[in-house]
Motif scaffolding. Sequence first.
Motif, PDB file in Angstrom:
ATOM      1  N   GLY A  16       0.830  -1.204   0.000  1.00 33.53           N
ATOM      2  CA  GLY A  16       0.000   0.000   0.000  1.00 33.53           C
ATOM      3  C   GLY A  16       0.859   1.247   0.000  1.00 33.53           C
ATOM      4  N   ALA A  17       0.225   2.403   0.226  1.00 31.16           N
ATOM      5  CA  ALA A  17       0.878   3.719   0.237  1.00 31.16           C
ATOM      6  C   ALA A  17       1.527   4.017  -1.129  1.00 31.16           C
ATOM      7  N   MET A  18       2.630   4.730  -1.158  1.00 34.65           N
ATOM      8  CA  MET A  18       3.195   5.193  -2.430  1.00 34.65           C
ATOM      9  C   MET A  18       4.705   5.035  -2.502  1.00 34.65           C
ATOM     10  N   TYR A  19       5.251   4.132  -1.694  1.00 35.66           N
ATOM     11  CA  TYR A  19       6.716   4.075  -1.581  1.00 35.66           C
ATOM     12  C   TYR A  19       7.223   2.643  -1.558  1.00 35.66           C
ATOM     13  N   ALA A  20       8.450   2.479  -2.073  1.00 41.32           N
ATOM     14  CA  ALA A  20       9.228   1.273  -1.817  1.00 41.32           C
ATOM     15  C   ALA A  20      10.371   1.688  -0.896  1.00 41.32           C
ATOM     16  N   PHE A  21      10.788   0.748  -0.034  1.00 44.32           N
ATOM     17  CA  PHE A  21      11.882   1.038   0.891  1.00 44.32           C
ATOM     18  C   PHE A  21      12.878  -0.132   0.801  1.00 44.32           C
TER      19      PHE A  21
END
Lengths: 463, 463
Positions: free
Chosen positions: B377-382
């Motif tokens: 979810g959300a808008m980021y890869a880490f």
Amino acid sequence: MEYAVRGPIVTRAGEIEAELARGVTKDFAEVIRANIGDCHATGQQPLTFLRQVLALCVSPDLMVDPHFPSDAKDRAQRILNGCGGKSLGSYSDSAGVQIIRKDVADYISKRDGQSASFEDIFLSAGASDGIKTILKLLMTGKAGNERAGIMIPIPQYPLYTATIAEYNAYPVGYYLDEDNNWGLSIAELERSLAASSSKCIPRAIVIINPGNPTGQVLSRKNIEDIIKFAKKENLFILADEVYQHNVYAKDCEFFSFKKVLTEMGPEYKDMELASFMSTSKGYMGECGMRGGYFEVIGLDPKVRELLIKSISAKLCSPVTGQALLDVVVNPPKPGEPSHDRFIQEKESVLGQLFEKAALTSETYNSIEGIKCNTVQGAMYAFPRIFLPEKAIKAAEAEGKAPDFFYCSQLLEKTGICVVPGSGFGQVPGTYHFRSTILPPVPKLKEMMSLFRDFHINFMKEFN
Amino acid sequence: MEYAVRGPIVTRAGEIEAELARGVTKDFAEVIRANIGDCHATGQQPLTFLRQVLALCVSPDLMVDPHFPSDAKDRAQRILNGCGGKSLGSYSDSAGVQIIRKDVADYISKRDGQSASFEDIFLSAGASDGIKTILKLLMTGKAGNERAGIMIPIPQYPLYTATIAEYNAYPVGYYLDEDNNWGLSIAELERSLAASSSKCIPRAIVIINPGNPTGQVLSRKNIEDIIKFAKKENLFILADEVYQHNVYAKDCEFFSFKKVLTEMGPEYKDMELASFMSTSKGYMGECGMRGGYFEVIGLDPKVRELLIKSISAKLCSPVTGQALLDVVVNPPKPGEPSHDRFIQEKESVLGQLFEKAALTSETYNSIEGIKCNTVQGAMYAFPRIFLPEKAIKAAEAEGKAPDFFYCSQLLEKTGICVVPGSGFGQVPGTYHFRSTILPPVPKLKEMMSLFRDFHINFMKEFN
């Protein structure tokens, strides 16, 4: 932490409105809100050009609509070109859209006849946001007599006391001289600073010019003296200049602290100064848009870095408010299609405020037991009420401040909502209230008439 | 106080853009900004209906324009009727326009199948403003081991550490479990709380769900366990739920903390909880508008009074952002003229994000020396980067964190701007970066290809 312009009297005004809406019978048909400088809420119409540019920015599809003038379209396109993805929906830099900061710098340069740099301009969510940002920067983070001392006028706008309390700083109050049309005396600045020297480390002085709630406009000489005092005491100057377009008295003129300081010569050029401006006041009255800026000069580079970090956590001020600000600092020029209408609408608002400023103070002064200084600028009168001893006793019996007691009765009996002077500060034993000059002329006349009757009856009851 | 998503790498990206604009030759033609969740800046188009309603609110003259659909006009008129003087330029109540707070309460009621009261809803300038307001309320105002302890995830969004530092509170970091797709284990919550019990008075726990920067989505069971833990430890829950519309993984679903807590029965009903929402994320991506709300339940009436006082000093959040929020919580209904287009545009944005979430994590995982959890979810890869010892030494020699060193080289060599993991927190000795999934698919593919080449060369150089 109290916030008088949003305090219990205002809450009660909302309850009364709800009662009236439910059909409860009262001696009046509506609440007249003269408690807050909320221009559009009291009937002022938004300026056409400001709203046209903003609508075009919000919905660029309208660029093909022939009803919109070309200069509005040009400005909107220029603002959008400065936004990420050409959308108001993108974050701006924390300091604001660069082209708008440049337009603000141009505005200041023209206003002052002194150059301004866009790198010193920070766009904020109204002036309040900017003022809080700078006050925070001035805090020592220490307790007791190492707290930061911030000199503030009494009476003052409650944002200052609220923010000072929030950051555990120390308010160094200096009295404005009511008998001298709310003038500011250097002797009083010196007295107040000396009186609190053991309680804090003095860091800054706040000046509100034109004054809120007092409506005074400082002379150039007075500003020079304040700057000299601040230099001698090594104080950061916070110049709250949000009413710079609101000067009514014939013999008064607005001078920015930046202009005066700069013209005082090289000896003063390293002083630290922040000046605050807003789209909420002036002829715009766009309070809900939360547009504003501050210009800050003389900052140590390390403090400046801290400032930039501190605004980063908010990401950016509302870009809609930024866009609106751009039009305020870059209005239609002579020859552009919207120029004449813009000037006509602007002058109409300012002309009415001029008339209402005179009407307000003259009416108050015509009533026995009321004394009101000339409203030279801003949007408020701050009349003094000479309350009979019996009224003061009655207030005390109810555990209320006498001016609060008076304003409560005014609201309950007439529907007029004003703010007690105790919310702004006043010389102990004196009583005032702040009333805006904003209702349209006929409504203001009705309000003054209702007020006169109430006051006469109140004095009768308590004399 | 640091703010990584606006930190030195991002500043340098701006300088590089200026260099490119001046004609400086580089190996790349443009900077690709994957550092901040700024949707429109990376090419996402605003939803037509949102902007139509806002344009009508800004310029009510457009009500007669036949190009605007009737449902947009109806909504705009309804919002304006709730504003003082029917103008967005009026201040709203500090908590926001009442009709919009009611629409938010209806939205929450429908979302959760649990009633919500408008009196618990406060409109804010984006979620950041609301989060700061609530954190401030939780501070003890004391120093040393009497400071308020706020539990925050590691990695976390830097707003939390910045605000905790600003108010002199103590950050109690709990690690998310990277090997378990950034899951949250109760044992780790217990460990982190025990480890800081002598350093602060624990007051609250922050949960970001869906996760930023990690992209995980919490299961219902996990949320229940967190609530039980918070109850046992008497912690205020701050649920950062701004990505509630951004869930991509098939087996994942968003559950609000409010819904789960309420459904856990009367035993939990007195817990204190604030949930935060924004117009900046989801399918809207209207970051610049600074719209948002928080719902707060279980507050002691005295604390509630303090909350209302504390928001008064800001006067109100931008009314433009409030108006936009109203459309988000009250979108076109089936049968209304704008419904089909609205759904089509919304699904298009969310469908692209779904595709980009998969593309991002799959590509990172296909590169040696990189490991990336599923972006649920959300808008980021880490992603985690396994840096060679030689690279770590080279970074140390330059006085830089190894992930900062890596991200700097990535920016200088490819123009790709991402944020080092050290700006969000990570297990010591591990290195990551946060990259948004926002660039349009072709641009994202180009970015991933540039990234792959850079990474292979970097590993060659330092192995």
